[in-house]
Design a protein around this motif. Structure first.
Motif, PDB file in Angstrom:
ATOM      1  N   THR A  45     -24.163  -4.322  -9.794  1.00 53.51           N
ATOM      2  CA  THR A  45     -23.720  -4.371  -8.465  1.00 53.51           C
ATOM      3  C   THR A  45     -22.720  -3.423  -8.331  1.00 53.51           C
ATOM      4  O   THR A  45     -22.760  -2.708  -7.372  1.00 53.51           O
ATOM      5  CB  THR A  45     -22.975  -5.829  -8.318  1.00 53.51           C
ATOM      6  N   VAL A  46     -22.012  -3.146  -9.357  1.00 55.88           N
ATOM      7  CA  VAL A  46     -20.858  -2.007  -9.098  1.00 55.88           C
ATOM      8  C   VAL A  46     -21.434  -0.740  -9.474  1.00 55.88           C
ATOM      9  O   VAL A  46     -20.921   0.337  -8.699  1.00 55.88           O
ATOM     10  CB  VAL A  46     -19.510  -2.165  -9.683  1.00 55.88           C
ATOM     11  N   CYS A  47     -22.604  -0.751  -9.782  1.00 54.24           N
ATOM     12  CA  CYS A  47     -23.451   0.802  -9.843  1.00 54.24           C
ATOM     13  C   CYS A  47     -24.408   0.950  -8.668  1.00 54.24           C
ATOM     14  O   CYS A  47     -25.214   1.476  -9.196  1.00 54.24           O
ATOM     15  CB  CYS A  47     -24.022   0.730 -11.026  1.00 54.24           C
ATOM     16  N   ASP A  48     -24.224   0.403  -7.519  1.00 56.43           N
ATOM     17  CA  ASP A  48     -24.912   0.593  -6.327  1.00 56.43           C
ATOM     18  C   ASP A  48     -24.970   1.874  -6.014  1.00 56.43           C
ATOM     19  O   ASP A  48     -23.827   2.489  -5.965  1.00 56.43           O
ATOM     20  CB  ASP A  48     -24.572  -0.394  -5.419  1.00 56.43           C
ATOM     21  N   PRO A  49     -26.073   2.496  -5.603  1.00 55.44           N
ATOM     22  CA  PRO A  49     -26.109   3.855  -5.069  1.00 55.44           C
ATOM     23  C   PRO A  49     -25.426   4.143  -3.877  1.00 55.44           C
ATOM     24  O   PRO A  49     -25.016   5.185  -3.399  1.00 55.44           O
ATOM     25  CB  PRO A  49     -27.821   4.021  -4.847  1.00 55.44           C
TER      26      PRO A  49
ATOM     27  N   ALA B  10     -19.114   8.668  -9.871  1.00 54.98           N
ATOM     28  CA  ALA B  10     -17.603   8.529 -10.469  1.00 54.98           C
ATOM     29  C   ALA B  10     -17.008   7.366 -10.275  1.00 54.98           C
ATOM     30  O   ALA B  10     -16.166   6.809 -10.920  1.00 54.98           O
ATOM     31  CB  ALA B  10     -16.784   9.834 -10.114  1.00 54.98           C
ATOM     32  N   SER B  11     -17.009   7.153  -8.859  1.00 52.75           N
ATOM     33  CA  SER B  11     -16.425   5.844  -8.433  1.00 52.75           C
ATOM     34  C   SER B  11     -16.882   4.455  -9.022  1.00 52.75           C
ATOM     35  O   SER B  11     -16.402   3.525  -9.366  1.00 52.75           O
ATOM     36  CB  SER B  11     -16.657   5.594  -6.948  1.00 52.75           C
ATOM     37  N   GLN B  12     -18.440   4.424  -9.242  1.00 54.99           N
ATOM     38  CA  GLN B  12     -19.000   3.519  -9.891  1.00 54.99           C
ATOM     39  C   GLN B  12     -18.327   3.103 -11.110  1.00 54.99           C
ATOM     40  O   GLN B  12     -18.010   2.139 -11.637  1.00 54.99           O
ATOM     41  CB  GLN B  12     -20.418   3.626  -9.884  1.00 54.99           C
ATOM     42  N   ILE B  13     -18.326   4.277 -11.900  1.00 53.35           N
ATOM     43  CA  ILE B  13     -17.897   4.028 -13.431  1.00 53.35           C
ATOM     44  C   ILE B  13     -16.331   3.562 -13.207  1.00 53.35           C
ATOM     45  O   ILE B  13     -16.133   2.786 -14.279  1.00 53.35           O
ATOM     46  CB  ILE B  13     -18.062   5.536 -14.158  1.00 53.35           C
ATOM     47  N   ALA B  14     -15.714   4.143 -12.500  1.00 49.56           N
ATOM     48  CA  ALA B  14     -14.287   3.915 -12.544  1.00 49.56           C
ATOM     49  C   ALA B  14     -14.067   2.446 -12.277  1.00 49.56           C
ATOM     50  O   ALA B  14     -13.123   1.793 -12.783  1.00 49.56           O
ATOM     51  CB  ALA B  14     -13.353   4.620 -11.465  1.00 49.56           C
ATOM     52  N   LEU B  15     -14.778   2.062 -11.036  1.00 45.38           N
ATOM     53  CA  LEU B  15     -14.797   0.453 -10.710  1.00 45.38           C
ATOM     54  C   LEU B  15     -15.310  -0.437 -12.069  1.00 45.38           C
ATOM     55  O   LEU B  15     -14.420  -1.611 -12.377  1.00 45.38           O
ATOM     56  CB  LEU B  15     -15.254   0.138  -9.429  1.00 45.38           C
ATOM     57  N   ALA B  16     -16.282   0.024 -12.503  1.00 44.55           N
ATOM     58  CA  ALA B  16     -16.842  -0.758 -13.763  1.00 44.55           C
ATOM     59  C   ALA B  16     -15.908  -0.944 -14.831  1.00 44.55           C
ATOM     60  O   ALA B  16     -15.726  -1.868 -15.419  1.00 44.55           O
ATOM     61  CB  ALA B  16     -18.117  -0.389 -14.083  1.00 44.55           C
ATOM     62  N   LEU B  17     -15.104   0.085 -15.254  1.00 41.39           N
ATOM     63  CA  LEU B  17     -14.434   0.115 -16.268  1.00 41.39           C
ATOM     64  C   LEU B  17     -13.280  -0.548 -16.111  1.00 41.39           C
ATOM     65  O   LEU B  17     -12.437  -1.551 -16.955  1.00 41.39           O
ATOM     66  CB  LEU B  17     -13.934   1.646 -16.657  1.00 41.39           C
TER      67      LEU B  17
END
Length: 416
Positions: A118-122, A127-134
């Motif tokens: 979900t957080v890796c949605d296009p 960069a924001s996907q990865i930051a939020l997932a981490l």
């Protein structure tokens, strides 16, 4: 039983992300902060209660019970939840009292996989996907993510908030990923896991080089992908192989007092042979298909590093793998690492010429590598590079080993 001051940070690392994933899936993407607040408040309650009453017999179960109670209280107290959120989760009169928050192992695993995709949605930048997932799923602090991205906290904070806003605006539903979602997002998911493992394997933000809990979490997330037949791709198996090979040498990488033990000085009897065999299994499984990812190549490099013999075959294979890696996923650090293999395969003089072309001034590894390459060729030049490295060092363990090189070289120069 661990001391309270050690146990709570440990549980925060292992349980926070699980609890947040379950509650986010329960509440929906629009209420990420509510889920985070409930879990954070649960740990605050644990800190206050355990310091007075002592640690309960089953601290993890205690945390889950408190989180469930706080979730029910949240539903009762806030009109927003009664009118908007609660109906969406079949809320009825007095239902908050009997609402079941499922913290079973399977539901946690399903929720984490759903949240990861979900957080890796296009809709969100990579960069924001990865930051939020981490941050959200792996429990990384803002400073730790900034260190991983080689940027500052303000940039990461903005990326995370933008990612949350984008997901809310798009009203993304948290659910098990479809095949199309897997195709679109798997690469970012793998990058997130890779960064998590990398931060654990070589931590830049703490006074310790190795943080095994981060590595273990990365391997666990990757194992979840392998366990799901839709996400068990060759690249996923290759990433798991890479992590197994690196993890196999954990016990040999540091000494009794946390000091770094260089690869050449490691006791290979302390390498985990079972993990090496697992890595070989995953790498063999990854060989199906026609695509070669960066993880295939890095896993191959890591495999050869589990072979102790310092043979020409070993270093020629590593050099070939680095050459291929740089054509599909160039990075200055990969290019720098290649020069060490080049030195082993073709000699130090050739490697020095290649390394100096990179001009990675201000980089610890650049100066350290040049210090290593010049040792025995021009010790004064080697000493100058190690002294430059000392100015850029970030951890006590790195500082200690660089200082050791400086002391040895200074002594050799005086004796010559």
């Amino acid at each position: 039983m661990m001391d309270n001051h050690v146990l709570i940070p440990h549980l925060f690392r292992t349980e926070y992300r699980k609890m947040v994933s379950v509650l986010c899936r329960l509440f929906g993407i629009s209420h990420i902060e509510v889920a985070e607040d409930i879990v954070s408040d649960t740990f605050l309650t644990a800190t206050e209660t355990w310091s007075l009453d002592g640690v309960p017999a089953n601290p993890t179960a205690w945390l889950y019970t408190v989180a469930k109670n706080k979730t029910r209280n949240q539903l009762k107290r806030h009109l927003l939840f009664e009118q908007k959120l609660a109906p969406a989760i079949t809320y009825e009169t007095d239902a908050a009292d009997t609402l079941e928050v499922d913290f079973s192992e399977k539901h946690i695993a399903d929720s984490q996989l759903a949240m990861l995709f979900t957080v890796c949605d296009p809709a969100v930048s990579t960069a924001s996907q990865i930051a939020l997932a981490l941050n959200l799923l792996c429990g990384f602090g803002i400073q730790e993510i900034a260190d991983a991205f080689l940027t500052n906290k303000e940039v990461i904070y903005k990326r995370i908030n933008r990612a949350k806003d984008k997901l809310k605006a798009a009203a993304i539903k948290i659910e098990q990923p479809s095949l199309s979602a897997i195709d679109a997002r798997l690469e970012v998911v793998l990058t997130t896991i890779y960064l998590l493992f990398s931060e654990g394997y070589y931590s830049t933000s703490h006074h310790t080089v190795l943080r095994q809990e981060f590595c273990a979490e990365a391997m666990r997330l990757c194992d979840q992908l392998i366990a799901n037949r839709r996400t068990a791709t060759p690249a996923v198996h290759a990433l798991m192989a890479l992590m197994c090979f690196h993890a196999s040498r954990f016990d040999a990488r540091t000494g009794a007092h946390g000091e770094i033990i260089l690869y050449r000085d490691q006791d290979d009897t302390r390498w985990d042979k079972a993990l090496i065999e697992q890595g070989q299994h995953y790498l063999n499984t990854a060989s199906t298909g026609i695509q070669v990812s960066r993880y295939h190549l890095e896993a191959g490099i890591a495999y050869w590093h589990t072979q102790r013999a310092d043979t020409e075959e070993k270093w020629e294979n590593i050099l070939t793998l680095y050459n291929h890696l740089l054509t599909i996923a160039y990075s200055p650090i990969a290019a720098l690492n290649r020069t060490f293999a080049l030195a082993k395969a073709r000699g130090k003089a050739t490697a020095i010429a290649e390394a100096e072309k990179l001009q990675l001034t201000g980089n610890l590894f650049y100066y350290s590598l040049l210090g290593n390459l010049y040792t025995g060729i021009d010790n004064r030049q080697a000493l100058a590079h190690y002294r430059a490295a000392l100015k850029t060092v970030g951890t006590d363990a790195d500082r200690e080993i660089i200082q050791r090189h400086i002391t040895e070289l200074s002594s050799d120069i005086q004796d010559s």
